[in-house]
Enzyme design. Sequence first.
Site, PDB file in Angstrom:
ATOM      1  N   LYS A   1     -34.874  34.121  36.807  1.00  0.00           N
ATOM      2  CA  LYS A   1     -35.327  34.025  38.195  1.00  0.00           C
ATOM      3  C   LYS A   1     -34.233  34.465  39.162  1.00  0.00           C
ATOM      4  O   LYS A   1     -34.499  35.175  40.142  1.00  0.00           O
ATOM      5  CB  LYS A   1     -35.753  32.581  38.509  1.00  0.00           C
ATOM      6  CG  LYS A   1     -36.240  32.371  39.946  1.00  0.00           C
ATOM      7  CD  LYS A   1     -37.475  33.229  40.244  1.00  0.00           C
ATOM      8  CE  LYS A   1     -37.839  33.262  41.724  1.00  0.00           C
ATOM      9  NZ  LYS A   1     -38.145  31.963  42.298  1.00  0.00           N
ATOM     10  N   LEU A   2     -32.996  34.077  38.894  1.00  0.00           N
ATOM     11  CA  LEU A   2     -31.905  34.493  39.769  1.00  0.00           C
ATOM     12  C   LEU A   2     -31.709  36.005  39.703  1.00  0.00           C
ATOM     13  O   LEU A   2     -31.420  36.645  40.729  1.00  0.00           O
ATOM     14  CB  LEU A   2     -30.621  33.761  39.388  1.00  0.00           C
ATOM     15  CG  LEU A   2     -30.634  32.239  39.585  1.00  0.00           C
ATOM     16  CD1 LEU A   2     -29.275  31.650  39.206  1.00  0.00           C
ATOM     17  CD2 LEU A   2     -31.003  31.840  41.015  1.00  0.00           C
TER      18      LEU A   2
END
Length: 305
Positions: free
Chosen positions: A172-173
Amino acid sequence: MAETQALGWIGLGKMGLPISARLAAAGHDVFGTDREQQRISEASDAGVKPAATLEEAARHGIVFTSLPDDNALRAVALDGPLLHVMRKGSILVETSTVSPGVSAEVAQAADSAGIAYLRAPVSGNAAIAHTGNLTCFVSGHRAAFDTFLPVAQGFTRAQKYLGTAEEARYAKLAVNLMIAVSAAMMGESVVLARKGNLAWQDILDVLTNSAVGSPMVHYKAKSLETRDFSSTFSCRQMAKDLDLIVGAGHATEMAMPIASLTREIYGALVGRGEGEADFISTVKLAEWSAGLGEPDLEQTGGRLA
């Protein structure tokens, strides 16, 4: 259609409310709670059953959390009662964008409590959450993922299992870093074109029809046609995520020069009072830096010059 079941939901904010409402509309009994009574009322209007307390929401076989940041997750899952009141063998699905560090702490505590913990951050924004077109990246117990998958298919169009630990957090990052940097580049690109006397709509057409015309460029070009900076994901939220991204990089002994520079861009936007504006407000910062004001509505067909 997936078999319906009772679900707990903690956090009825920008993402939690539309996702839980979609699951309720699919026939699940969703019991939701939030610190703000107004959000509980709005969720109730959308079919989510109000849970008077966190304990009431947490008594079900699958419990979701949708929380704004590390501090909120820590307060609920580590310092708060959540893992103590969930029953052994149940599944905790954490959908937020948080650091791998705090997530690993929750994983250890959940394991000690006999609870299967899934990291399941979602990609997409509040504007599409109600449509079921989000995606999610998941890591944690594989058997818990298999149980969760039919429910996930009710609010996401794609689901990717990545491993047993913090893989989903890093995924996600990584996605959010690409989005942030793309927005910063798009801001400078359209302002460079303005300095070269291109019409506003013309440069947007060039970008969307070129090799760089990614889905994000197409999506944001639609907003920029009318200079709509109402927030789908705010500059302040992006700054928070970039702090997580830079921190994750440093924790793994990785230099993050592009992420760090992009964080400064969003810091400047927040400092100029644009914290709650949409993250594509990078355009406005680039215009200010270039000595340009907003374009006027001067061209035919509603084009901005």
